[in-house]
Design an enzyme around this catalytic site. Structure first.
Site, PDB file in Angstrom:
ATOM      1  N   ASN A 114       0.821  -1.323  -0.011  1.00  0.00           N
ATOM      2  CA  ASN A 114       0.032  -0.033  -0.008  1.00  0.00           C
ATOM      3  C   ASN A 114       1.000   1.159   0.037  1.00  0.00           C
ATOM      4  O   ASN A 114       0.871   2.047   0.790  1.00  0.00           O
ATOM      5  CB  ASN A 114      -0.840   0.135   1.173  1.00  0.00           C
ATOM      6  CG  ASN A 114      -1.883  -0.976   1.274  1.00  0.00           C
ATOM      7  OD1 ASN A 114      -2.851  -1.049   0.550  1.00  0.00           O
ATOM      8  ND2 ASN A 114      -1.586  -2.094   2.208  1.00  0.00           N
ATOM      9  N   SER A 115       1.916   1.414  -1.025  1.00  0.00           N
ATOM     10  CA  SER A 115       2.671   2.429  -0.742  1.00  0.00           C
ATOM     11  C   SER A 115       2.092   3.844  -1.441  1.00  0.00           C
ATOM     12  O   SER A 115       3.043   4.818  -1.211  1.00  0.00           O
ATOM     13  CB  SER A 115       3.722   2.217  -1.688  1.00  0.00           C
ATOM     14  OG  SER A 115       3.413   2.043  -3.049  1.00  0.00           O
ATOM     15  N   LYS A 116       1.022   4.120  -1.801  1.00  0.00           N
ATOM     16  CA  LYS A 116       0.360   5.028  -2.073  1.00  0.00           C
ATOM     17  C   LYS A 116      -0.635   5.542  -0.807  1.00  0.00           C
ATOM     18  O   LYS A 116      -1.845   5.915  -1.455  1.00  0.00           O
ATOM     19  CB  LYS A 116       0.031   5.360  -3.307  1.00  0.00           C
ATOM     20  CG  LYS A 116       1.326   5.146  -4.373  1.00  0.00           C
ATOM     21  CD  LYS A 116       0.737   5.365  -5.887  1.00  0.00           C
ATOM     22  CE  LYS A 116       2.020   5.442  -6.683  1.00  0.00           C
ATOM     23  NZ  LYS A 116       1.484   5.314  -7.978  1.00  0.00           N
ATOM     24  N   ASN A 117      -0.585   5.702   0.096  1.00  0.00           N
ATOM     25  CA  ASN A 117      -1.657   5.805   1.043  1.00  0.00           C
ATOM     26  C   ASN A 117      -1.092   6.926   2.180  1.00  0.00           C
ATOM     27  O   ASN A 117      -0.072   6.542   2.661  1.00  0.00           O
ATOM     28  CB  ASN A 117      -1.758   4.341   1.919  1.00  0.00           C
ATOM     29  CG  ASN A 117      -2.488   4.384   3.122  1.00  0.00           C
ATOM     30  OD1 ASN A 117      -2.067   4.953   4.082  1.00  0.00           O
ATOM     31  ND2 ASN A 117      -3.820   3.840   3.217  1.00  0.00           N
ATOM     32  N   ASP A 150       9.034   2.175  -7.594  1.00  0.00           N
ATOM     33  CA  ASP A 150       8.262   3.318  -8.329  1.00  0.00           C
ATOM     34  C   ASP A 150       9.188   4.626  -7.943  1.00  0.00           C
ATOM     35  O   ASP A 150       8.960   5.128  -6.877  1.00  0.00           O
ATOM     36  CB  ASP A 150       7.104   3.415  -7.679  1.00  0.00           C
ATOM     37  CG  ASP A 150       6.041   4.699  -8.241  1.00  0.00           C
ATOM     38  OD1 ASP A 150       6.871   5.325  -9.262  1.00  0.00           O
ATOM     39  OD2 ASP A 150       5.012   4.891  -7.858  1.00  0.00           O
TER      40      ASP A 150
END
Lengths: 337, 455
Positions: A114-117, A150
């Protein structure tokens, strides 16, 4: 992370419903108060609904206990975007005086998918602040590993900048930027980080000390890929608030000339040239000739000033920004060449 | 300036970019180039199909599938599948995305259902002020913004009176940080989104005052980067969403003149790419949602001519002054120099909505409509980020909001309807205009403004 009977898939067993776990037998789950006619009603799975019902129970009771901590872990796993659970977890962690290194493992695990939270990164910042300067290297490793997957992850970059400012670890940061730009010279996040390092690193002496070598570095990057917008913007950034230095650095006009004489994309070179002219650059004869030779419509009077000619060329060459270049043309300072 | 851009998206530049890429094919391409090329190819294929078909088929392709969108949106407003549990802390957002989309499409909710929405959102309202992501959750600034915008979009007396303004004001004060910025929730993160959602809500509800505004402009200024756009926090990368939030905040607190606007405009103008849509950051991929975030920045700029003119004049030093412009220059500097007095923030949003678009459109408005209708629109209803992705309510809301803005951007008079040539596809594609500072439909804004002005 869990020490309770909440088994998960990793252990191969089926998840035991919370209602069947002995340690929860004294707790009465609290259903969500959605009212008689809920809207945007989510058809929750039984597992999700039950977990949240128990979470509500401990949250409302303000229970700071190991089982409450485990429960927040389960609930976060199901919906890492629920900021209320994260907030409550921090209250429990503080009350229980838990080993924060173990908490870091939990975050490592949750962040890995969940690296974009926002919540995870906020939690991570809270944690790193508590751990202090000793945590700096470990945090840098962590963002490095996220950026390896990313390289433009916005949250990871923000976290990295915060760690640098709050906990340190600047020593290798310029090298790291260089390495990422070697991998992908179009990575604008790496250019942005480079700007942050050369202006803010306590080890490098700031923009004034770095400007000269950075200009060379950037020009080299531009000449390798003149259509790459990132270094062009970076180059302008190096002269932020320094119009005189900008106008007196011949490397910039030389760069524009070089790019204009090639057959690659010339929009960005013309754009920089336009900015220079608007700031009062006196163009050389050579520059005027090169620009004149690019005019599509030679019927236009050639006594038009050079900036206006550039705008007209850009209107034809860059039709997506036709409106923008026309607006620039109609707003040129009146006394420029 | 010329306000009628060429009607076709520039497919020549697509093919020349592809040709240039081909010439470089021996050179190793970077991740950015490879990803970009994949998207360009997909989009180019869509535009090739459009240009290859008969005019009648073209106009069918460019139609906004209103019925399908209304069906998709209405269904979501009632019931969502189990996979939506990841948005369980964003339910006021789901209400806002869907209701705002429906209202842009000219749909009205039946009163029965409207009262169900009001009832639900009231259950998300915290006793100590603000709205959480669902019933019983902590109040959060983003969901407070979404709930208030959803209720303003509903527009009925019941909806508007359900907002507890006194406690909401106290919540906003609790979220104010000593730096001048705002936190998202109790002990939550500080960023430009939090600042915008706080100020937008306060402005809409007529509770904006000096205490909320104090030092905020300085924080936002620190977030404008060397690129020209605005970042989420100081030193982060310029980003479309934050640029919209930052600029709208600065306008709402009457401090837009403190940003470097020519540089900001330049950055945003360059975010519209060969695909005709906007990207969020330099060298990132196009995404339909930036139709609103980036397009919205340029829509705001169109109404800032006095400040922009002043900055253009002064940035060129003494040698660039035009005697002809000195009269209007001194007039505009009077405007800019005037800081609001206590309690004078209310009518900024109202006055702004009546301003003409004194600056013509600064992006390719027809191009953007091409991208939204052909590359983001899903024929079964809803909108998506880009070809290959799937639809969702967030992208539906911001693609439709961006579509509305791009239809109205060429019309200078804020009260008139755009001529047919400004609307791509059949004229029935025309959406309701939205207020570019709050992103609620203009008619709904006026109702709310009247209500909170007299309340």
């Amino acid at each position: 992370m869990s020490s309770s009977s909440s088994s998960d898939d990793e252990l191969g067993g089926a998840r035991i419903p919370i209602g069947q776990r002995p340690e929860w037998s004294d707790v009465r789950p609290v259903p969500q108060d959605e009212g008689p006619r809920p809207v945007v009603a989510i058809a929750y799975s039984g597992e999700f609904r039950e977990t949240m019902d128990y979470f509500r129970a401990v949250y409302l009771a303000g229970e700071r206990s190991p089982r409450a901590l485990d429960l927040t872990g389960e609930a976060i796993e199901m919906n890492p975007g629920n900021y209320t659970i994260w907030h409550f977890r921090r209250l429990v962690l503080e009350a229980l005086n838990v080993d924060l290194l173990k908490e870091r493992e939990f975050v490592d695990h949750t962040a890995s998918h969940n690296s974009k939270n926002y919540q995870i990164w906020h939690h991570r910042r809270w944690l790193a602040e508590k751990l202090g300067p000793e945590a700096a290297n470990r945090e840098h490793e962590f963002t490095r590993s996220v950026l390896a997957l990313d390289a433009k992850n916005y949250h990871a970059w923000s976290h990295r900048q915060w760690v640098l400012q709050a906990l340190g670890g600047w020593e290798n940061e310029l090298d790291y930027c260089h390495q990422l730009l070697e991998d992908d010279i179009f990575n604008n996040s790496a250019w942005n980080q480079r700007y942050f390092v050369i202006t803010k690193s306590p080890l490098l002496g700031g923009l004034q000390a770095m400007r000269d070598s950075e200009v060379d570095y950037t020009i080299e990057a531009i000449l390798a890929n003149p259509q790459n917008e990132s270094p062009w913007r970076y180059l302008r950034g190096l002269y932020k608030g320094e119009t005189n230095l900008l106008l007196n650095d011949n490397r910039l006009t030389d760069l524009c000339l070089k790019v204009l004489k090639t057959d690659c994309s010339r929009v960005l070179a013309l754009s920089l040239l336009l900015d220079l002219l608007c700031n009062g650059l006196q163009p050389s004869e050579e520059l005027k000739e090169v620009v004149e030779s690019m005019r599509h419509d030679r019927s236009e009077p050639s006594n038009a000033n050079l900036a206006a000619v550039i705008c007209s060329i850009l209107e034809a060459m860059d039709p997506m920004r036709l409106n923008y270049w026309a607006w620039r043309r109609s707003n040129l300072p009146s006394e420029i060449c | 300036m010329d306000s009628s851009p060429s009607p076709s998206p520039s497919s020549p530049s697509l093919s020349s970019a592809a040709a240039a890429a081909h010439r470089r094919s021996e050179i190793r391409l970077t991740v950015t180039q490879l990803e970009q090329r994949k998207v360009e190819e997909k989009v180019a294929e869509i535009y090739r199909v459009l240009h290859g078909v008969a005019p009648h088929t073209q106009s069918l392709m460019l139609e906004l599938w209103r019925d399908k969108h209304v069906e998709y949106l209405s269904r979501g407003l009632r019931l969502l599948g189990p996979s939506f549990h990841v948005l369980d802390a964003n339910r006021p957002w789901l209400c806002y995305w869907i209701l705002h989309s429906l209202t842009l499409l000219g749909e009205r909710l039946d009163p029965e259902f409207e009262s169900a929405v009001v009832d639900f959102l009231s259950r998300c309202q915290d006793n100590d002020g603000g709205y959480g992501g669902g019933p019983g959750q902590m109040p959060h600034l983003a969901t407070t913004y979404a709930a208030v915008n959803a209720l303003v979009t509903l527009g009925s007396e019941t909806a508007l009176s359900s907002i507890n303004r006194d406690s909401l004001y106290k919540f906003l004060l609790r979220m104010k940080d000593s730096s001048g910025a705002f936190r998202m929730h109790n002990a939550g993160e500080i960023d430009v989104r939090a600042c915008y959602t706080a100020i937008s809500v306060a402005s809409l509800l007529n509770i904006l005052d000096n205490e909320l505004v104090k030092d905020l402009g300085t924080y936002i200024m620190r977030c404008q980067t060397y690129e020209g756009g605005i970042a989420g926090e100081p030193y982060s990368e310029a980003h479309g969403g934050y640029t919209f939030c930052g600029l709208a905040t600065m306008i709402l607190i009457n401090e837009a003149d403190r940003l470097d606007l020519p540089n900001l405009i330049n950055w945003v103008a360059f975010r519209q790419g060969v695909e005709c849509g906007f990207q969020g950051r330099t060298n990132k991929l196009v995404d339909g949602c930036y139709s609103f975030w980036q397009g919205g920045v340029l829509a705001l700029i169109q109404k800032l001519s006095s400040i922009v003119d002043e900055q253009l004049e002064s940035s060129f030093g003494n040698n660039g002054r035009s005697p002809a412009k000195s009269a209007c220059e001194s007039a505009s500097s009077d405007l800019v120099g005037e800081r609001p007095h206590i309690g004078n923030f209310l009518d900024i949003g109202f006055e702004f909505s009546h301003r003409d678009n004194e600056i013509g459109p600064l992006f390719h408005t027809i191009g953007l409509q091409h991208y939204i209708l052909l590359c983001s629109q899903v024929l079964e209803g809803g909108f998506k980020d880009k070809p290959g992705k799937s639809r969702d309510f967030y992208h539906s809301c911001y693609c439709l909001s961006g579509l509305s803005l791009s239809q109205y951007s060429c019309t200078s008079d804020s009260d008139s309807l755009p001529p047919p040539e400004d609307v791509l596809g059949p004229y029935s594609n025309l959406l309701k205009p939205t207020h570019p500072l709050y992103n609620v439909v203009l008619d709904q804004y006026y109702k709310a403004r009247e209500y909170f002005h007299s309340a």
